[in-house]
Design an enzyme around this catalytic site. Structure first.
Site, PDB file in Angstrom:
ATOM      1  CG  ASN A 110      57.646  36.529  48.448  1.00 25.55           C
ATOM      2  OD1 ASN A 110      58.141  37.316  49.246  1.00 25.55           O
ATOM      3  ND2 ASN A 110      57.376  35.274  48.762  1.00 25.55           N
ATOM      4  CB  ILE A 116      53.805  38.963  41.663  1.00 23.28           C
ATOM      5  CG1 ILE A 116      54.508  40.027  40.809  1.00 23.28           C
ATOM      6  CG2 ILE A 116      53.677  39.440  43.106  1.00 23.28           C
ATOM      7  CD1 ILE A 116      53.680  41.276  40.550  1.00 23.28           C
ATOM      8  CB  CYS A 117      54.560  34.266  45.044  1.00 22.35           C
ATOM      9  SG  CYS A 117      53.766  33.088  46.139  1.00 22.35           S
ATOM     10  CG  LEU A 118      50.335  39.738  46.751  1.00 21.84           C
ATOM     11  CD1 LEU A 118      51.029  39.773  48.121  1.00 21.84           C
ATOM     12  CD2 LEU A 118      50.402  41.115  46.108  1.00 21.84           C
ATOM     13  CD  GLN A 134      56.466  32.960  41.341  1.00 24.68           C
ATOM     14  OE1 GLN A 134      55.443  32.899  41.988  1.00 24.68           O
ATOM     15  NE2 GLN A 134      56.610  32.297  40.214  1.00 24.68           N
TER      16      GLN A 134
END
Length: 194
Positions: free
Chosen positions: A79, A87-89, A122
């Site tokens: 991610n 960052i994929c959050l 990500q």
């Protein structure tokens, strides 16, 4: 307009809890709109023992808009982009709430290190490795932690402390060290030349 009084309060809260959480946030230069966050790698993960730096940019709408965060330390994780540190959050995007703080956002990033979401990646290459060859993923993540999250952070706090004791401000010391790649002597030259 950024609520700088709130940002100042958040930085104080992080400093107060630093011993317990291991999370620290400090100004990157002489503005509170650019910060650097530091999180320890979670115990029991391939990131354990590493110290990860995260660049934080506060948009004008903060705290009503989420902070922009990306890893400055290279990290191997489904991610997090292995190239850019993006960052994929969800809480850094559409699930952000003004009730959240920089510290809670960094705690969420730290939790993401413990619990990857390979189905919403990500970095597709890392996610594929995580799903198809978990042992190689763990080995690669551990290697990247050893290579990038330990060497670069080794002694950084001690260097900062030494230079602060010479009479320079912490923000100036951190930006000087960052500008010269952590070399204490070059940072001192830079600080002395003004």
């Amino acid at each position: 307009m950024i609520d700088f009084a709130r940002v100042q309060k958040e930085l104080q809260e992080c400093t107060r809890d630093m011993e317990a959480s291991g999370i620290r946030v400090s100004p990157k230069g002489d503005t509170l709109a650019r910060l650097i966050g530091t999180i320890p790698g979670p115990i029991g993960t391939p990131y354990e023992g590493g110290t990860f730096q995260i660049d934080i940019s506060l948009p004008d709408g903060y705290p009503f808009e989420p902070p922009k965060m990306q890893f400055a330390t290279k990290v191997w994780h489904p991610n997090i982009s292995s190239q850019s540190g993006a960052i994929c959050l969800d809480i850094l995007k559409d699930q952000w709430s003004p009730a959240l703080t920089l510290k809670t956002a960094l705690l969420s990033v730290q939790a993401l290190l413990s619990a990857p979401e390979p189905d919403d990646p990500q970095d597709a290459v890392v996610a594929q490795q995580y799903l198809q060859d978990y042992q190689t993923f763990v080995g690669t993540a551990r290697y990247w932690t050893e290579t990038f999250a330990k060497a670069s952070s080794l002694g950084v706090e001690e260097k900062v402390q030494k230079l602060v004791e010479m009479g320079f401000t912490e923000a100036l010391v951190r930006s000087a060290l960052e500008a010269v790649g952590g070399d204490e002597n070059l940072a001192l030259e830079r600080l002395c030349s003004g």
